[in-house]
Design an enzyme around this catalytic site. Structure first.
Site, short mmCIF file in Angstrom:
data_model
loop_
_atom_site.label_atom_id
_atom_site.label_comp_id
_atom_site.label_asym_id
_atom_site.label_seq_id
_atom_site.Cartn_x
_atom_site.Cartn_y
_atom_site.Cartn_z
CG ASP A 1 36.20 -107.33 7.63
OD1 ASP A 1 35.69 -108.16 6.85
OD2 ASP A 1 35.57 -106.82 8.58
CG HIS B 1 33.69 -110.05 8.88
ND1 HIS B 1 33.32 -109.14 7.92
CD2 HIS B 1 32.59 -110.27 9.64
CE1 HIS B 1 32.05 -108.81 8.10
NE2 HIS B 1 31.58 -109.48 9.13
CG ASP C 1 31.33 -109.24 13.07
OD1 ASP C 1 32.47 -109.73 13.23
OD2 ASP C 1 31.08 -108.37 12.23
CD GLU C 2 27.85 -108.72 9.73
OE1 GLU C 2 26.83 -108.07 9.49
OE2 GLU C 2 28.99 -108.38 9.33
CD GLU D 1 31.61 -102.08 5.17
OE1 GLU D 1 31.70 -100.97 5.74
OE2 GLU D 1 31.07 -103.07 5.69
C1 ACM Z 1 29.19 -105.53 12.73
O1 ACM Z 1 28.70 -104.44 12.41
N1 ACM Z 1 29.22 -106.52 11.85
C2 ACM Z 1 29.75 -105.77 14.05
#
Ligand code: ACM
Length: 636
Positions: free
Chosen positions: A204, A278, A354-355, A494
């Site tokens: 990440d 990420h 994702d994201e 995190e």
């Molecule tokens: C996620 O929680 N961004 C998969």
């Protein structure tokens, strides 16, 4: 009169639900079926021979069981191969019985002996986990324990098998690194509750955690960041020239060790390489991966992603993506997935997806050229182009690709499985298109969220109480059940700086997820589950595993009437009394007990709350300022 009828009903209920001679058992997850026996309990002898089938895996499972018994009881058991149970024996057998489903087992305990029967070693393993839960909780200890009345095991007959084959927990080892020993420990804890999949979020923005021999900078540079402590997203950037010393990574040997350790416990490890978003740790290692030339660093948790809210799309102030328009990037990904595929025997590789912040792609000439060349009409299609190429790479290594539900955007790759996290809808959509699905919706399965009131839990942007997690139903109506492989809870780290806090966030919510994934849906019963959870708190304590006691704390709902603040209190479990003060002193059970909605006195500065049960304090002392209540009520 009414009272007498009630007492008689209770007594007869107790008599038929379990015999007077056997103790109540508290199993998590609840088995498919369980009947209490009528005979007395099985008293564990100080010495015994355990009969096992001729099978190396069973020999190892039973060997570990014997070691645990020895540690906690001091009793010494040996094993002998055989196929016939002798009186008062502990007897394990492998059979070929079509009525026992995959991973299933039969377990019978009585005064005359214990038997565990299964078709395959995995079934024996789950039978042993259940058997250990039938022992007094002290069996979970690494130190010798003495039990008054001896070690005895209630009489039961259990037939058991899982509802779903994919029963996972995800551990984010990027945001904070966890050592091989810590991950092994996590596996030890999860298998007690019959989880069989560990999803490792290996990369990440905050760190690349797996050695890729053909790309050494990924760990020379990408595994390290400057050390910061505080609240994620508000940490300071690296100072000029500051050395990146905080982090770590798994070597190939480490991964092999973990994979073997997990496999010995019937756990698959799902590796995740999260791309194209990420990816700051990868970009910091090899800046040429980016569409945007610049200086990159592994993020210590500074705010480079902006989440404006109000329906607006998030964006980056730093481009943390791997550029889909650079052809060489697919060679990079091929190298990464070649080594990942060789290291992890599991049939799936997770590619994240994702994201992805795409604000830098919007401005990139390379992306514009790619769109023209490949006839891609928007950035969803650019992302989908990337994901489909990643799928080809992963499939070429003999693996199936799984990704977060954003991989649906712009068109799903042909063979992809979808991990549905933004609710269940992505999973439903994918299943309706004939794709495999794993459910891990934020609403029920995000165990990085706070599990109690924000005043007493480390701050995270959302909450998920145990009671809500227990409502997780992985199989939605109207989809082909065969495509829903199961589900998992996700622990993003995190805000999880160490393994004790990882445990705290995992338990007890992972109990709820375990039960949703293993037990029959019809057996779901919150108040019964809550009692079992409390019993298992004792087991966690014996095993020195930290857990959250948030179920004992009040649930606070604040509203307003004009400028007056109104406070409603509730509890997640039954049988607690809530005591409160507005006068700044710390309440105990002689303070007023909460009965109905409270009106905050005009000049109060704080509300303090604590729960009691049977005159013993059980919840934590909660302190909220009235300023905080005002904020929650929306009073300026
Ligand atoms: C996620 O929680 N961004 C998969």
């Amino acid at each position: 009169m009414k009272k007498i009828v009630f007492v008689i009903t209770l007594v007869s209920f107790a008599a038929c639900s379990f015999s007077q001679t056997t103790a109540k058992v508290y199993l998590i997850p609840e088995p498919f079926s369980m009947v209490y026996g009528n005979d007395p309990t099985f008293f564990l002898p100080q010495k015994a021979v355990i009969i096992i089938p001729k099978n190396e895996e069973v020999k190892k499972i039973v060997g570990d069981f014997v070691k645990q018994i020895k540690k906690a009881t001091g009793y010494f058991f040996t094993t002998k191969e055989g196929t016939i149970a002798s009186p008062r024996s502990i007897f394990f057998s492998l059979v070929n019985d079509k009525t026992i489903p995959k991973e299933g087992y039969r377990l019978k305990t009585s005064a005359t002996g214990i038997s565990v029967t299964a078709n395959e070693p995995a079934g024996i393993f789950y039978g042993v986990q259940t058997l250990l839960q039938l022992f007094p909780k002290e069996i979970a200890s690494d130190q010798r324990q003495t039990i008054q009345g001896g070690w005895n095991i209630p009489s039961v007959t259990i037939e058991d098998h899982p509802r779903f084959g994919w029963r996972g927990l995800m551990l984010d080892v990027s945001r904070h690194f966890f050592t091989v020993a810590e991950v092994k420990d996590y596996i030890d804890q999860m298998v007690k509750y019959k989880f069989n999949l560990l999803h490792l979020h290996l990369v990440d923005d905050q760190g690349w955690r797996i050695e890729i021999k053909s790309l050494p900078k990924l760990t020379e540079v990408g595994a390290w960041r400057v050390e910061r402590t505080g609240t994620f997203g508000r940490l300071s950037k690296p100072d000029p020239g500051e050395k990146a010393t905080y982090g770590g990574f798994y070597t190939h040997e480490d991964i092999k060790e973990l994979v073997k350790y997990a496999a010995d416990r019937f756990v698959n490890i799902l590796p995740e390489i999260d791309v194209p978003g990420h990816s700051l740790a990868a970009v910091a290692s090899y800046p040429e991966l980016s569409c945007t030339p610049g200086e990159y660093y592994v993020s210590p948790g500074d705010q480079f992603m902006i989440w404006p809210g109000g329906g607006q799309h998030f964006y980056g102030t730093l481009d943390n993506t791997i550029c889909p328009a650079i052809e060489k990037n697919y060679e990079f990904l091929d190298k990464v997935f070649t080594e990942v595929a060789q290291l992890f025997p599991f049939g799936y590789i997770h590619m994240g997806g994702d994201e992805t912040a795409r604000n830098f792609w919007e401005k990139s000439e390379q992306i514009k050229a790619l769109m023209k060349k490949e006839n891609l009409k928007d950035l969803d299609e650019v992302q989908s182009y990337f994901v489909k190429r990643v799928e080809k790479i992963i499939n070429s290594k003999g693996k199936k690709m799984i990704g977060w539900d954003e991989i649906l955007q712009g068109g799903l790759a042909p063979n992809a499985a979808v991990m549905s996290w933004r609710g269940m809808k992505g999973g439903i959509e994918a299943a309706k298109m004939g794709h495999e699905v794993v459910m891990s919706p934020t609403d029920f399965a995000y165990i990085d969220y706070m599990q109690g009131d924000a005043s007493i839990e480390p701050p995270v942007y959302a909450s998920l109480r145990l009671k809500k997690a227990y409502q997780f139903e992985p199989l939605p109506e109207g989809v082909d059940a065969k495509l829903i492989k199961g589900g998992q809870a996700n622990l993003w780290t995190e805000q999880v700086y160490n393994v004790r806090h990882a445990q705290y966030m995992t338990w007890p919510r992972a109990f709820a997820i375990a039960e949703a994934l293993w037990s029959p849906k019809e057996k779901r019963n919150w108040s019964d589950f809550a009692k079992r959870v409390e019993h298992h708190f004792g087991r966690l304590e014996t095993a020195n595993v930290k857990y959250s006691p948030a179920i004992y704390d009040p649930i606070i709902t604040v509203s307003k009437k004009d400028t007056t603040i109104l406070v409603k209190l509730d509890t997640e479990i039954e049988g607690l009394s809530i005591h409160y003060s507005f006068d700044n002193s710390f309440p105990d059970n002689y303070y007023p007990v909460y009965k109905e909605q409270l009106t905050v006195p005009r000049d109060a500065a704080t509300i303090k709350l604590i729960t009691y049960r049977n005159n013993k304090s059980i919840g934590r002392m909660m302190v909220l300022t009235i300023a905080e209540l005002k904020k929650r009520a929306g009073i300026k």
